[in-house]
Design an enzyme around this catalytic site. Structure first.
Site, short mmCIF file in Angstrom:
data_model
loop_
_atom_site.label_atom_id
_atom_site.label_comp_id
_atom_site.label_asym_id
_atom_site.label_seq_id
_atom_site.Cartn_x
_atom_site.Cartn_y
_atom_site.Cartn_z
CG ASN A 133 28.64 7.95 18.67
OD1 ASN A 133 29.57 8.61 19.85
ND2 ASN A 133 28.65 9.27 17.45
NE ARG A 162 32.06 11.76 16.88
CZ ARG A 162 31.12 12.32 16.28
NH1 ARG A 162 29.16 11.28 16.44
NH2 ARG A 162 30.68 13.40 15.15
CG HIS A 170 30.81 18.77 13.63
ND1 HIS A 170 30.48 19.60 13.93
CD2 HIS A 170 30.36 17.22 14.14
CE1 HIS A 170 29.34 19.52 14.40
NE2 HIS A 170 29.34 18.68 14.65
NE ARG A 205 27.15 21.06 21.15
CZ ARG A 205 27.49 20.37 20.46
NH1 ARG A 205 28.94 20.74 20.24
NH2 ARG A 205 26.73 19.26 20.00
CD GLU A 231 29.45 12.46 11.64
OE1 GLU A 231 28.41 11.68 11.48
OE2 GLU A 231 30.32 13.09 12.77
#
Ligand code: ADP
Length: 392
Positions: free
Chosen positions: A9, A92, A180, A240, A378
């Site tokens: 990732n 990813r 996601h 964010r 993940e």
């Protein structure tokens, strides 16, 4: 096929990795770690299956390139597991555009097609692809698989993908993608074990980490997400802003003279929990703080989740269960309690003791909608996809 599967990732300033043994019993964790602050003061940390910690810091003033960081990880894995052939690497990749609705085996042609999505995710996609490119050059024989954060959401109905902008933009790809997806896909794969009724029915999953979003799932498929064209939409996150009136952007340009880069920095890095609190982007710090700004940020966070929960429930036409995941969702009983209290009108009745104990089921026996905490994974999802792609 005995050996290991690696998961990478690659972010803007960090590179996270996981390695799994591929055995007859399935995938078993072997190593996990990361290099942080690649360009400023790189720090390497890893943990092996026995729990032993490994680390390295570089002399002050050292800056690594992404390529340097990747090769450090590859060398570390080789040194730790000298007798285990590396079977494949799963990556990813944040954006698969409209084209990729499933993981894909990478070659030069696929890589070129993925580069076309860089403008859609300029903060993540270039780094994801740089790692792939570098490995492709060093080990062209090594199978690599791209797994997308957008892919799980390709099932969202066309109407729910649309912005009410001139339609040509929608056709061009200016639409809600949702992110996601690897986390939601993992949760969807676990849900039948916990709650078969919700797995076949209507569930809202709350992925609350540094990045945060919510996904409405019908029968395990995504039908709506709080995130949109980019990963800055929806809920307020660590830094964010989440959804804002697009008129605010015009105001900042006209009245503050800000250009796209300055606004980008503000909405991605200086907003959310950090911007509202003026204290921190970290939920633990905010919950422990007595500053009024910290309370303000947490209040807004909980309020926005409540609004989105109502909206996603409307998209589903009802609610059978909600699932909390991500660093905040999995660990913060206080946030779960506040979200569930506000969701009483949706038939959510929390069991406070089960919530404090961490679940997995945290709703009261008679609750019309059940509530779960499920740790996401993940990396395992990527490893599974990588293995499936390898086995054809
Ligand atoms: P990322 O999106 O970077 O993977 P995580 O899923 O690890 O992030 O989530 C990080 C967030 O989880 C941080 O805001 C952190 O404060 C929060 N968090 C972790 N543990 C707790 C806890 N016990 N209580 C409240 N928040 C927590």
């Amino acid at each position: 096929m005995v050996g290991v599967i690696a998961v990478i990732n690659a972010g803007s300033s960090s590179l996270k990795f996981c390695v799994y043994f591929h055995r007859a019993r399935g995938l078993e964790p072997a190593l996990r770690g990361q290099i942080e602050s690649i360009h400023t003061e790189p720090r390497f940390k890893a943990r092996d299956a026995a729990g032993a910690e490994h680390g390295k810091t570089w002399p002050e003033g050292t800056a690594l390139s992404h390529e340097g960081a990747l090769h450090h990880v590859v060398d570390f894995v080789r040194a730790q597991l000298p007798d285990e052939p590396l079977l494949a690497v799963g990556h990813r990749v944040v954006h698969g555009g409209m084209e990729f609705a499933a993981p894909v085996r990478i070659d030069a042609n696929v890589l070129a097609r993925l580069e076309a999505f860089i403008p859609l995710a300029p903060l993540h996609q270039p780094h994801n692809l740089a790692a792939i490119r570098s490995l492709l050059a060093a080990r062209p024989d090594l199978p690599q698989v791209a797994c997308f954060d957008t892919a799980f959401h390709r099932s969202i109905p066309e109407i729910a993908q649309m912005f009410a902008l001139p339609h040509a933009l929608h056709v061009e790809g200016v639409r809600r993608f949702g992110f996601h997806g690897l986390s939601y896909e993992y949760i969807a794969s676990r849900l039948p074990l916990f709650d078969p009724v919700a797995a076949a029915g209507r569930t809202v999953v709350l992925h609350l980490g540094n990045g945060a979003s919510m996904c409405a799932m019908h029968a395990g498929r995504s039908v709506a997400s709080t995130m949109g064209f980019t990963a800055v939409d929806g809920l307020p996150m660590g830094t964010r802003c989440g959804s804002i009136d697009p008129g605010v952007i015009l105001y900042l340009m006209d009245e503050r003279g800000m250009d796209a880069r300055a606004i980008e920095k503000m909405i991605y890095n200086e907003s959310g929990l950090l911007g509202v609190s003026g204290v921190s982007s970290d939920m633990r710090t905010l919950l422990a703080s007595a500053e009024p700004g910290a309370k303000r940020a947490v209040d807004l966070y909980v309020y926005r989740i409540g609004r989105e929960l109502g909206s996603l429930t409307a998209a589903l036409g009802g609610l059978d269960a909600i699932v909390f995941t991500g660093g905040i969702g999995e660990n913060s009983a206080v946030i779960r309690e506040r979200v569930c209290r506000n969701a009483g009108w949706l038939g959510v009745d929390l069991d406070p003791e089960a919530n404090d104990a961490g679940g997995p089921c945290i709703s009261a026996a008679g609750s019309r909608a059940r509530v779960w905490t499920v740790p996401t994974d993940e990396e395992r999802m990527i490893a599974r996809h990588t293995l499936s792609a390898l086995e054809g």
